[in-house]
Design an enzyme around this catalytic site. Structure first.
Site, short mmCIF file in Angstrom:
data_model
loop_
_atom_site.label_atom_id
_atom_site.label_comp_id
_atom_site.label_asym_id
_atom_site.label_seq_id
_atom_site.Cartn_x
_atom_site.Cartn_y
_atom_site.Cartn_z
N SER A 8 0.85 -1.20 0.00
CA SER A 8 0.00 0.00 0.00
C SER A 8 0.88 1.24 0.00
O SER A 8 1.63 1.50 0.95
CB SER A 8 -0.89 0.01 1.24
N HIS A 33 -1.06 -1.20 -4.34
CA HIS A 33 -2.36 -0.89 -3.73
C HIS A 33 -2.44 0.62 -3.50
O HIS A 33 -1.58 1.21 -2.84
CB HIS A 33 -2.49 -1.65 -2.42
N ASP A 35 -4.71 3.71 -2.11
CA ASP A 35 -5.83 4.02 -1.22
C ASP A 35 -6.37 5.40 -1.50
O ASP A 35 -5.68 6.41 -1.31
CB ASP A 35 -5.37 3.92 0.24
N MET A 37 -9.09 8.17 -0.51
CA MET A 37 -9.99 8.56 0.60
C MET A 37 -10.45 10.00 0.39
O MET A 37 -9.68 10.85 -0.04
CB MET A 37 -9.21 8.48 1.93
N HIS A 66 -8.29 1.09 -4.24
CA HIS A 66 -9.26 0.86 -3.17
C HIS A 66 -9.97 2.18 -2.90
O HIS A 66 -9.40 3.10 -2.32
CB HIS A 66 -8.48 0.36 -1.94
N MET A 68 -12.26 4.49 -1.03
CA MET A 68 -12.96 4.76 0.23
C MET A 68 -13.59 6.14 0.08
O MET A 68 -13.17 7.12 0.69
CB MET A 68 -11.96 4.70 1.39
N MET A 137 -11.56 -6.22 4.90
CA MET A 137 -10.82 -5.22 5.68
C MET A 137 -10.53 -5.79 7.07
O MET A 137 -11.45 -6.19 7.78
CB MET A 137 -11.64 -3.93 5.81
N GLY A 142 -9.24 3.88 6.69
CA GLY A 142 -8.94 5.29 6.94
C GLY A 142 -7.48 5.59 7.18
O GLY A 142 -6.98 6.62 6.76
N PHE A 143 -6.79 4.68 7.87
CA PHE A 143 -5.40 4.96 8.23
C PHE A 143 -4.53 3.71 8.19
O PHE A 143 -5.03 2.61 8.46
CB PHE A 143 -5.32 5.56 9.64
N GLY A 144 -3.26 3.92 7.86
CA GLY A 144 -2.30 2.84 7.96
C GLY A 144 -1.86 2.67 9.41
O GLY A 144 -2.19 3.48 10.27
N ASP A 172 -6.55 -6.49 3.97
CA ASP A 172 -5.95 -5.16 4.04
C ASP A 172 -6.11 -4.60 5.45
O ASP A 172 -7.23 -4.43 5.93
CB ASP A 172 -6.68 -4.28 3.01
N GLY A 174 -3.14 -4.02 8.94
CA GLY A 174 -2.39 -4.73 9.97
C GLY A 174 -1.77 -6.03 9.50
O GLY A 174 -1.54 -6.95 10.29
N SER A 195 2.56 -0.33 6.22
CA SER A 195 3.68 -0.11 7.14
C SER A 195 4.64 -1.30 7.19
O SER A 195 5.86 -1.10 7.25
CB SER A 195 3.19 0.25 8.54
#
Ligand code: DX5
Ligand code: ZN
Length: 213
Positions: A8, A33, A35, A37, A66, A68, A137, A142-144, A172, A174, A195
């Site tokens: 990502s 990937h 993201d 938003m 993706h 969002m 999910m 919303g956040f990494g 996707d 963690g 991350s």
């Protein structure tokens, strides 16, 4: 089916996107990937079609976009024109997901459906025959950098039981060495990680995510 890894870009260095894309591709990434938003569907704002078009110019691997965003039907044509190869939409983001999924197909991209962790998997079951990919999910979008939600793993098993074998099951949020194994064992075959890839050695991280299967 071989396990694919889709880093990502959200966790990459946005001031050096081109070099990040080259490095992560050389390290073995299968897809990128991306993201998207809008500050409404989730409480964060990232990038839109112009940046996707710039990414496309320097990427040799498919762009896994993706979305969002609310009302994705208003933007899918722009993202596909910008170079999105796979477009995934949220069940909660539009009144008529089926027609948006069909439209993505018609416009020539692969199509995916996803849902928030709090949404029942049954809410997307009727779309399984319309998609190339189901994204589970494993964090709130919303956040990494958030922690993996173990209670989402049952959804992976459920989807694996109910989709055709050629449908990708992506996870996707963690995802790291340990949680990717849990997801692969449950039937997922596309690992998204932000991350974990960008804060480690890219090649080693990607190999760990792919596992031994
Ligand atoms: C979160 C995004 C993810 C995010 C994952 O809403 O959909 O793709 O980048 O980040 P990590 O891998 O750090 O949880
Ligand atoms: Zn994502």
């Amino acid at each position: 089916m071989k396990t694919l890894v889709a880093p990502s870009l959200l966790s990459s260095d946005f001031a050096n996107l081109q070099s990040e894309i080259k490095k992560v591709t050389a390290a073995g990434a299968d897809w990128l990937h991306v993201d998207v938003m809008d500050g409404q569907f989730v409480k964060n704002i990232t990038i839109g079609p112009p940046v996707v078009a710039s990414i496309k110019k320097v990427s040799k691997i498919p762009l896994d976009v993706h979305l969002m965003i609310v009302n994705p039907e208003d933007y899918i044509a722009a993202f596909i024109k910008a170079g999105a190869d796979i477009v995934t939409i949220h069940q909660e983001s539009t009144k008529d997901p089926a027609s948006v999924l069909k439209e993505v197909r018609k416009l020539g991209a692969k199509v995916g459906i996803t849902l928030r962790p709090g949404t029942d998997i049954k809410k997307i079951e009727s779309f399984f025959d319309l998609v190339d990919l189901v994204l589970i999910m494993t964090v709130e979008p919303g956040f990494g950098g958030q922690s993996f939600l173990t209670d989402q793993v049952d959804k992976i098993r459920y989807v694996r039981k109910h989709v055709k074998p050629n449908v990708f099951i992506e996870v996707d949020g963690g995802i790291d060495e340990k949680t990717s194994k849990i997801c692969r064992d449950a039937g997922a075959n596309v690992m998204v990680a932000g991350s974990y890839v960008f804060k480690n050695d890219y090649k080693a991280a990607i190999e760990n995510l792919r596992g031994q299967k």
